[in-house]
Design an enzyme around this catalytic site. Structure first.
Site, PDB file in Angstrom:
ATOM      1  N   VAL A 194       0.835  -1.239  -0.657  1.00  0.00           N
ATOM      2  CA  VAL A 194       0.081   0.124   0.173  1.00  0.00           C
ATOM      3  C   VAL A 194       1.074   1.098  -0.051  1.00  0.00           C
ATOM      4  O   VAL A 194       0.215   2.783  -0.094  1.00  0.00           O
ATOM      5  CB  VAL A 194      -0.585   0.245   0.996  1.00  0.00           C
ATOM      6  N   LYS A 195       2.468   1.118  -0.142  1.00  0.00           N
ATOM      7  CA  LYS A 195       2.542   2.166   0.184  1.00  0.00           C
ATOM      8  C   LYS A 195       3.739   2.882  -1.504  1.00  0.00           C
ATOM      9  O   LYS A 195       3.227   2.444  -1.962  1.00  0.00           O
ATOM     10  CB  LYS A 195       4.522   2.033   0.850  1.00  0.00           C
TER      11      LYS A 195
END
Ligand SMILES: *Cc1c(COP(=O)(O)O)cnc(C)c1O
Length: 397
Positions: A194-195
């Site tokens: 998700v980064k």
């Protein structure tokens, strides 16, 4: 007005839109395949190349890759000399890992309250929590908006404290005209899917300090060293020695190859995040049912998260009802974060409700909207349509 999906109406979209996620393309897959066919599976030339790319990108002399952002935080805390009896001040509004790394070292996390405008750690609250046991400050650049680093550096200098930045949300974020990670402190990044860019699991520490760099590399691999110049005993060419207790926190070479391939796209990914964030801001700026996180003019956010704060006084529903209604519209909103010390494990350590009132209040009202580079403008418009539909339905105005 359209009937809400939660009351039996037609959802804004058919397929669930998640709040975040990776973007893997053909070149990423090829890069990983090439390493799988090479001599190196674990730490090899790709790890070194990935570290070099990160160091150059943020503008720091050194970067050390780790198996996760959490491992990077643990390494930074340990190599900063944080240990039993020490206190480390961190923000209450963050992922558990920001405080867990302090516990791993046998030290005590001390939670500071947040600034209500930026949702970042409040320097005045840091100042009020300093004791003679305080060893370090561990700020988090929440959602990608840099903390007030000059205020924090000033507090650290006056009290002789170390600063370790949790930059898991902040790859590409800028403070002044410098990228986060370029400062004199250790900054810890995460490459979770998700980064901003991903290696599957992965993390890194950037630093200016050559001695710290050497120790971080050693910590990553059991505390073992092979460089003949650094050995205390000399023996045959096979000889290596363990000089302190380290871990196996190595990143594999095929993960690093994915990281290298992803890094080539970091500016495109960031550009899309910033473009979509601007679309949200434009769409919501006049809505009284919510407020937007104010952006400090001294910094440029990397927009890891787009969070809105519900103005519950203007609504006939609480955050939970709004959250559930949006999910029924197939908008996968999320909540970041429960103040760390309210997790059962931390409560059992003795932390109590009421410790950081602003963070606790904000937690009741926050909602994270989907934001990731692979989403389309149509997805962004679906989020805008659904949020307006739901908030108008519950609006008291
Ligand atoms: C993602 C994240 C981490 C930890 O990263 P992992 O790579 O998942 O271990 C730490 N701090 C914050 C604020 C994060 O969001």
């Amino acid at each position: 007005m359209d009937k809400l999906a939660i009351t039996g109406g037609k959802p804004v979209r058919k397929k669930l839109l998640k709040y975040g996620g990776q973007w893997i393309e053909k070149d990423d897959i090829r890069a990983v395949m090439n390493i799988l066919k090479s001599d190196f599976l674990t730490t090899g030339p790709s790890v070194a190349e990935f570290e070099q790319m990160l160091a150059e990108y943020v503008g720091a002399p050194y970067a050390v890759a780790f198996s996760s952002g959490t491992a990077a935080l643990h390494a930074a805390c340990c190599m900063a000399g944080i240990g039993p009896g020490d206190e480390v001040i961190t923000t209450s509004l963050t992922f558990a890992a920001s405080a867990n790394c302090i516990l791993y070292c046998g030290a005590s996390p001390v939670f500071a309250d947040i600034d209500e405008n930026t949702y970042n750690i409040d320097p005045a609250s840091i100042e009020s929590k300093i004791t003679n046991k305080t060893k370090a400050i561990l700020p988090v650049h929440f959602a990608g908006q840099p903390v007030d680093l000059s205020a924090i550096m000033d507090i650290a200098a006056r009290h002789g404290l170390i600063v370790i930045e949790d930059a898991a949300h902040a790859l590409g974020a800028e403070y002044g005209s410098q990228k986060i990670g370029s400062g004199g402190n250790m900054a810890c990044f995460s490459f979770h899917p998700v980064k901003h860019i991903t290696t599957g699991e992965g993390g890194a520490v950037t630093t200016h300090d050559a001695a710290l760099y050497e120790k971080l590399v050693q910590f990553r691999s059991h505390g073992i060293i092979r460089d003949p110049g650094s050995l205390t005993l000399q023996s045959g060419a096979w000889y290596h020695e363990m000089q302190f207790l380290g871990y196996n926190y190595r990143l594999t070479d095929f993960q690093a190859a994915l990281g290298i391939s992803q890094f080539r796209k970091v500016d495109r990914f960031l550009g899309l995040r910033r473009e979509y964030a601007a679309l949200y801001t434009e769409a919501f700026k006049d809505m009284r049912e919510l407020s937007l996180p104010s952006q400090s003019p001294a910094s440029l956010s990397s927009w890891h998260l787009y969070t809105i704060r519900l103005n519950t006084r203007c609504l006939n529903a609480d955050r939970r009802e709004i959250y559930d209604a949006l999910w029924k519209e197939n908008i996968g909103v999320n909540v970041h974060y429960l103040p760390v010390y309210l997790h059962p494990y931390y409560k059992q350590l003795g932390y109590e409700t009421g410790l950081c009132p602003k963070a606790e209040q904000l937690y009741e009202e926050l909602l994270t909207l989907p934001l990731f580079p692979r989403m389309s403008r149509k997805d962004v418009n679906d989020v805008i349509t659904a949020l307006k539909k739901v908030l108008h339905y519950y609006s008291k105005l």
